[in-house]
Design a protein around this motif. Structure first.
Motif, PDB file in Angstrom:
ATOM      1  N   ASP A   1       0.854  -1.186   0.000  1.00  0.00           N
ATOM      2  CA  ASP A   1       0.000   0.000   0.000  1.00  0.00           C
ATOM      3  C   ASP A   1       0.889   1.235   0.000  1.00  0.00           C
ATOM      4  N   LEU A   2       0.974   1.911  -1.133  1.00  0.00           N
ATOM      5  CA  LEU A   2       1.869   3.060  -1.266  1.00  0.00           C
ATOM      6  C   LEU A   2       1.180   4.390  -1.001  1.00  0.00           C
ATOM      7  N   GLN A   3      -0.074   4.366  -0.606  1.00  0.00           N
ATOM      8  CA  GLN A   3      -0.748   5.614  -0.255  1.00  0.00           C
ATOM      9  C   GLN A   3      -0.050   6.239   0.961  1.00  0.00           C
ATOM     10  N   GLY A   4       0.353   7.475   0.809  1.00  0.00           N
ATOM     11  CA  GLY A   4       1.066   8.157   1.888  1.00  0.00           C
ATOM     12  C   GLY A   4       2.572   7.995   1.827  1.00  0.00           C
ATOM     13  N   ALA A   5       3.070   7.127   0.959  1.00  0.00           N
ATOM     14  CA  ALA A   5       4.523   6.951   0.821  1.00  0.00           C
ATOM     15  C   ALA A   5       5.093   8.050  -0.070  1.00  0.00           C
ATOM     16  N   ASP A   6       6.237   8.573   0.317  1.00  0.00           N
ATOM     17  CA  ASP A   6       6.934   9.577  -0.496  1.00  0.00           C
ATOM     18  C   ASP A   6       7.893   8.934  -1.491  1.00  0.00           C
ATOM     19  N   VAL A   7       8.511   7.831  -1.094  1.00  0.00           N
ATOM     20  CA  VAL A   7       9.457   7.103  -1.929  1.00  0.00           C
ATOM     21  C   VAL A   7       9.196   5.613  -1.750  1.00  0.00           C
ATOM     22  N   ALA A   8       9.273   4.859  -2.842  1.00  0.00           N
ATOM     23  CA  ALA A   8       9.084   3.416  -2.768  1.00  0.00           C
ATOM     24  C   ALA A   8      10.177   2.704  -3.544  1.00  0.00           C
ATOM     25  N   ILE A   9      10.813   1.724  -2.921  1.00  0.00           N
ATOM     26  CA  ILE A   9      11.739   0.827  -3.595  1.00  0.00           C
ATOM     27  C   ILE A   9      10.895  -0.282  -4.223  1.00  0.00           C
TER      28      ILE A   9
ATOM     29  N   ALA B   1      15.764   8.420   4.943  1.00  0.00           N
ATOM     30  CA  ALA B   1      14.519   7.697   5.199  1.00  0.00           C
ATOM     31  C   ALA B   1      13.728   8.276   6.362  1.00  0.00           C
ATOM     32  N   ARG B   2      14.265   9.299   7.022  1.00  0.00           N
ATOM     33  CA  ARG B   2      13.499  10.007   8.056  1.00  0.00           C
ATOM     34  C   ARG B   2      12.939  11.323   7.514  1.00  0.00           C
ATOM     35  N   VAL B   3      13.603  11.857   6.495  1.00  0.00           N
ATOM     36  CA  VAL B   3      13.095  13.070   5.862  1.00  0.00           C
ATOM     37  C   VAL B   3      11.785  12.768   5.134  1.00  0.00           C
ATOM     38  N   LEU B   4      11.742  11.625   4.467  1.00  0.00           N
ATOM     39  CA  LEU B   4      10.567  11.195   3.717  1.00  0.00           C
ATOM     40  C   LEU B   4      10.042   9.887   4.293  1.00  0.00           C
ATOM     41  N   ARG B   5       8.786   9.592   3.988  1.00  0.00           N
ATOM     42  CA  ARG B   5       8.275   8.264   4.318  1.00  0.00           C
ATOM     43  C   ARG B   5       8.670   7.324   3.192  1.00  0.00           C
ATOM     44  N   ALA B   6       9.678   6.509   3.451  1.00  0.00           N
ATOM     45  CA  ALA B   6      10.215   5.591   2.455  1.00  0.00           C
ATOM     46  C   ALA B   6       9.835   4.166   2.817  1.00  0.00           C
ATOM     47  N   VAL B   7       9.424   3.396   1.807  1.00  0.00           N
ATOM     48  CA  VAL B   7       9.008   2.011   2.020  1.00  0.00           C
ATOM     49  C   VAL B   7       9.623   1.122   0.938  1.00  0.00           C
TER      50      VAL B   7
ATOM     51  N   LEU C   1      18.729  11.882  -3.007  1.00  0.00           N
ATOM     52  CA  LEU C   1      18.364  12.897  -4.007  1.00  0.00           C
ATOM     53  C   LEU C   1      16.862  13.163  -3.988  1.00  0.00           C
ATOM     54  N   ALA C   2      16.068  12.136  -3.719  1.00  0.00           N
ATOM     55  CA  ALA C   2      14.625  12.342  -3.594  1.00  0.00           C
ATOM     56  C   ALA C   2      14.292  13.150  -2.352  1.00  0.00           C
ATOM     57  N   ALA C   3      15.097  12.978  -1.304  1.00  0.00           N
ATOM     58  CA  ALA C   3      14.799  13.624  -0.020  1.00  0.00           C
ATOM     59  C   ALA C   3      15.323  15.044   0.093  1.00  0.00           C
ATOM     60  N   VAL C   4      16.410  15.363  -0.612  1.00  0.00           N
ATOM     61  CA  VAL C   4      17.124  16.605  -0.344  1.00  0.00           C
ATOM     62  C   VAL C   4      16.280  17.842  -0.661  1.00  0.00           C
ATOM     63  N   ARG C   5      15.349  17.729  -1.613  1.00  0.00           N
ATOM     64  CA  ARG C   5      14.485  18.881  -1.932  1.00  0.00           C
ATOM     65  C   ARG C   5      13.568  19.245  -0.769  1.00  0.00           C
ATOM     66  N   HIS C   6      13.423  18.326   0.191  1.00  0.00           N
ATOM     67  CA  HIS C   6      12.521  18.565   1.316  1.00  0.00           C
ATOM     68  C   HIS C   6      13.268  19.131   2.537  1.00  0.00           C
ATOM     69  N   ILE C   7      14.558  19.342   2.397  1.00  0.00           N
ATOM     70  CA  ILE C   7      15.356  19.890   3.494  1.00  0.00           C
ATOM     71  C   ILE C   7      15.424  21.408   3.361  1.00  0.00           C
TER      72      ILE C   7
END
Length: 308
Positions: free
Chosen positions: A21-29, A70-76, A299-305
């Motif tokens: 369930d990727l609803q609410g996830a910011d990044v997914a592997i 993985a703390r900046v974004l919700r990564a799963v 790189l996905a997270a850095v824009r949120h810092i």
């Protein structure tokens, strides 16, 4: 809670929580264990599992960017998508159905291949929410053939098909690290004829990481970017576990330095492809691949810092 050593328990990338369930996830592997598009060595279907295994050696803090990605974004970790070995068209249709249903517009996927043919369905999924994408493509090969062994879908054709389908904008796209012998004298110029900017390896070797990253920035602009990374962009001395190795590529240190200088681009998706564990003595390529995926996560997270 009892301490769990890094080598134990179920294996996800970087110990991220596993969920479909990727609803609410910011990044997914997302693993795509498909290698029917390969033309020489096969075995990239085992890449996603080996990358996850190698990620056990990673630590969660990124000292260059000075944060925990993985703390900046919700990564799963989504796990792997279903594939049909031997059937490219059918697999790509299945991937479109699966990813179309699973990926929300706000989630940035990091796809683990698989051979490079998987970039086509992955681009379809990302472009569905983002429109035409700028492509940043690290590779020894152009992957823009009109056909491979007379067939339209293979690891040598994904970006020709992506152009034809309007998934990527060639005027905002760049290929980096191309090198090695080719089938035909016209092959090296094929990407340029299609509208790509090309930085061949001989040129890239004379550029600093800052200069190369700036060339990429100037090309892609401010729109959504898809980064496709074939592990054979790196020299086989540092990444022997790949399907079509070409000598004279980047070192692992060089490629990390270039990627980190792309921080701030609007990345909409990533893939890491063409890693073959069976050709990887001592897990050298697996370690590099896991670190590259960690860089993608950063790189996905850095824009949120907030700016420091």
């Amino acid at each position: 809670m009892a301490y769990m050593p890094a080598f134990a328990d179920l294996r996800t990338f970087l110990r991220l929580p596993h969920t479909k369930d990727l609803q609410g996830a910011d990044v997914a592997i997302i693993g795509v264990p498909f290698d029917t598009g390969a033309s020489l060595r096969v075995g990239a279907r085992f890449g996603p599992g080996a990358i996850r295994m190698a990620s056990a050696g990673l630590r969660p803090y990124h000292p260059h960017f000075r944060f925990y990605p993985a703390r900046v974004l919700r990564a799963v970790d989504y796990g792997d998508v279903s594939v049909l070995p031997g059937w490219a068209r059918e697999t790509f249709g299945l991937l479109a159905e699966t990813l179309g249903a699973a990926l929300p517009a706000t989630c940035v996927p990091i796809f683990l291949g698989g051979d490079h043919s998987i970039s086509l369905p992955c681009l379809r999924a990302v472009a569905r929410h983002n429109g035409r994408l700028a492509l940043v493509h690290f590779d020894a090969h152009t992957d823009t053939w009109p056909a491979q062994s007379g067939q339209p879908l293979g690891h040598g054709t994904p970006f020709r098909r992506a152009l034809e389908e309007g998934l990527i904008d060639p005027a905002r796209s760049i290929q980096v690290g191309l090198r090695g012998p080719v089938l035909d004298e016209g092959d090296p110029d094929m990407p340029r004829r299609l509208g790509f900017q090309v930085v061949e390896m001989d040129e890239a070797a004379g550029m600093s990481p800052d200069a190369l990253a700036e060339a990429i920035r100037q090309r892609v602009g401010d729109g959504p970017v898809y980064l496709s990374f074939d592990i054979d962009a790196v020299d086989p001395a540092f990444a022997p576990g790949t399907g079509t190795p070409e000598v004279g590529g980047f070192t692992s240190r060089e490629i990390l330095a270039i990627l980190r200088r792309l921080a701030g681009l609007r990345f909409a998706g990533f893939d890491l492809v063409e890693f073959l564990p069976a050709y990887d003595p001592a897990g050298v390529t697996a370690i590099l691949a896991a670190n590259l995926v960690f860089e993608f996560l950063a790189l996905a997270a850095v824009r949120h810092i907030p700016a420091r």
